[in-house]
Enzyme design. Sequence first.
Site, short mmCIF file in Angstrom:
data_model
loop_
_atom_site.label_atom_id
_atom_site.label_comp_id
_atom_site.label_asym_id
_atom_site.label_seq_id
_atom_site.Cartn_x
_atom_site.Cartn_y
_atom_site.Cartn_z
N THR A 204 0.83 -1.21 0.00
CA THR A 204 0.00 0.00 0.00
C THR A 204 0.86 1.26 0.00
O THR A 204 2.04 1.21 0.36
CB THR A 204 -0.88 0.02 1.27
OG1 THR A 204 -1.83 1.07 1.19
CG2 THR A 204 -0.07 0.23 2.53
N ARG A 214 5.14 8.38 8.46
CA ARG A 214 4.09 7.52 9.05
C ARG A 214 4.17 6.11 8.43
O ARG A 214 4.28 5.95 7.22
CB ARG A 214 2.71 8.13 8.77
CG ARG A 214 1.53 7.32 9.37
CD ARG A 214 0.89 6.39 8.36
NE ARG A 214 -0.32 5.76 8.90
CZ ARG A 214 -0.98 4.79 8.27
NH1 ARG A 214 -0.56 4.33 7.12
NH2 ARG A 214 -2.05 4.25 8.81
N VAL A 215 4.14 5.13 9.30
CA VAL A 215 4.09 3.74 8.84
C VAL A 215 2.79 3.14 9.35
O VAL A 215 2.42 3.34 10.51
CB VAL A 215 5.32 2.96 9.38
CG1 VAL A 215 5.16 1.47 9.14
CG2 VAL A 215 6.59 3.47 8.73
N GLY A 216 2.10 2.45 8.49
CA GLY A 216 0.83 1.83 8.90
C GLY A 216 1.01 0.39 9.32
O GLY A 216 2.11 -0.04 9.71
N ASP A 217 -0.05 -0.36 9.20
CA ASP A 217 -0.01 -1.77 9.60
C ASP A 217 0.53 -2.68 8.50
O ASP A 217 0.91 -3.82 8.75
CB ASP A 217 -1.41 -2.25 10.01
CG ASP A 217 -2.46 -2.01 8.92
OD1 ASP A 217 -2.24 -1.14 8.05
OD2 ASP A 217 -3.50 -2.69 8.94
N GLY A 238 -7.79 -1.08 5.90
CA GLY A 238 -8.47 -0.05 6.69
C GLY A 238 -7.49 0.70 7.57
O GLY A 238 -6.27 0.66 7.33
N GLY A 240 -4.90 1.60 9.66
CA GLY A 240 -3.80 0.76 10.15
C GLY A 240 -3.54 0.91 11.62
O GLY A 240 -3.19 -0.06 12.30
N1 ASP Z 1 -4.04 -0.28 6.30
C1 ASP Z 1 -3.53 0.76 5.44
C2 ASP Z 1 -2.78 1.75 6.28
O1 ASP Z 1 -3.20 2.09 7.36
C3 ASP Z 1 -4.56 1.45 4.64
C4 ASP Z 1 -5.71 0.62 4.15
O2 ASP Z 1 -5.60 -0.58 3.98
O3 ASP Z 1 -6.79 1.18 3.96
O4 ASP Z 1 -1.78 2.24 5.82
#
Ligand code: ASP
Length: 328
Positions: A204, A214-217, A238, A240
Amino acid sequence: MENRRKFIKKAGIISGILALNPLKAIEILANKSSKIRKPVVLSTWNFGLQSNEIAWKILSKNGKSLDAVEAGVQLCEGDPNERSVGLGGRPDRDGHVTLDACIMDEMGNIGSVACLEHIVHPISVARAVMEKTPHVMLVGEGALEFALSQGFKKENLLTEDSRKEWQEWLKTSEYKPIVNVENHDTIGMIALDEFGNLSGACTTSGMAFKMHGRVGDSPIIGAELYVDNEIGAATATGQGEEVIRTCGTHLVVELMRQGKTPQEACEEAVKRIYKLIILRKKNPKDLQIGFIALNKNGETGAFCLQKGFNYAIHDAKENKLIDSPYLI
Ligand code: ASP
């Protein structure tokens, strides 16, 4: 008695084949004697449909689930019209397209990259981290240096459309994730191959106009992706930050280990996230969270926080898009 006769007959046939063609006999023993639904691949959102097709080409020819999930999500990464993944992904608030990705195979091998710029296929860099380094995660400049050393090309990922949108956003500079409309979204893909092995991948550009760094999940094993070859696999999409808070996909897999179906496990994980959102007095309607899961028998499940999340499943019968059931 009848069963015993059948068993002896079957054993006789297999030992006959074993003498003539040992590889064939192993294949029969491993694959054909069970009711397991395989191969099967599932992935998040609309873009999962086309990505599943790519993965299926590999899975249907007895390819490995690891190769299938990598190739599947690569399609999305390389498509400039998919504005939440790879090339053409929306930038952070400073105009940098920074990418997160991870991959996991049936042996518990993992690789991930976070905040990686200029590389169209972060998933393949994650795989290279997994296969060619003693580490499991590389970030930022270090991840880029490593990618270049492995022959990946440095490219500009900020397409004209994404640049214009960012410049428009700068007029207000209000950071607000928008649910279900591709202002974020990840392609997460999990697959079970003909040999009964599970793998997963996700990739993503994360939340549009996030803070730089910023690092997400998505690059975090156990958050957006988890695979346990004895039990099953899960991936998420969604917000993260919420998925990290609950170690979301690890939770889904552990719930399956305790005996829940993939569907029940996804539902329980979304409910846990919901509870924490309420506890922290946030509005759940401002967020989306979706999980998909697959167990060793090829059974699948999906659940999300609110209406709007869909996912695609490809098995021997068809490739179809399904609207996920939801909590609120
Ligand atoms: N999970 C992703 C993030 O937070 C975004 C997503 O999947 O909608 O970076």
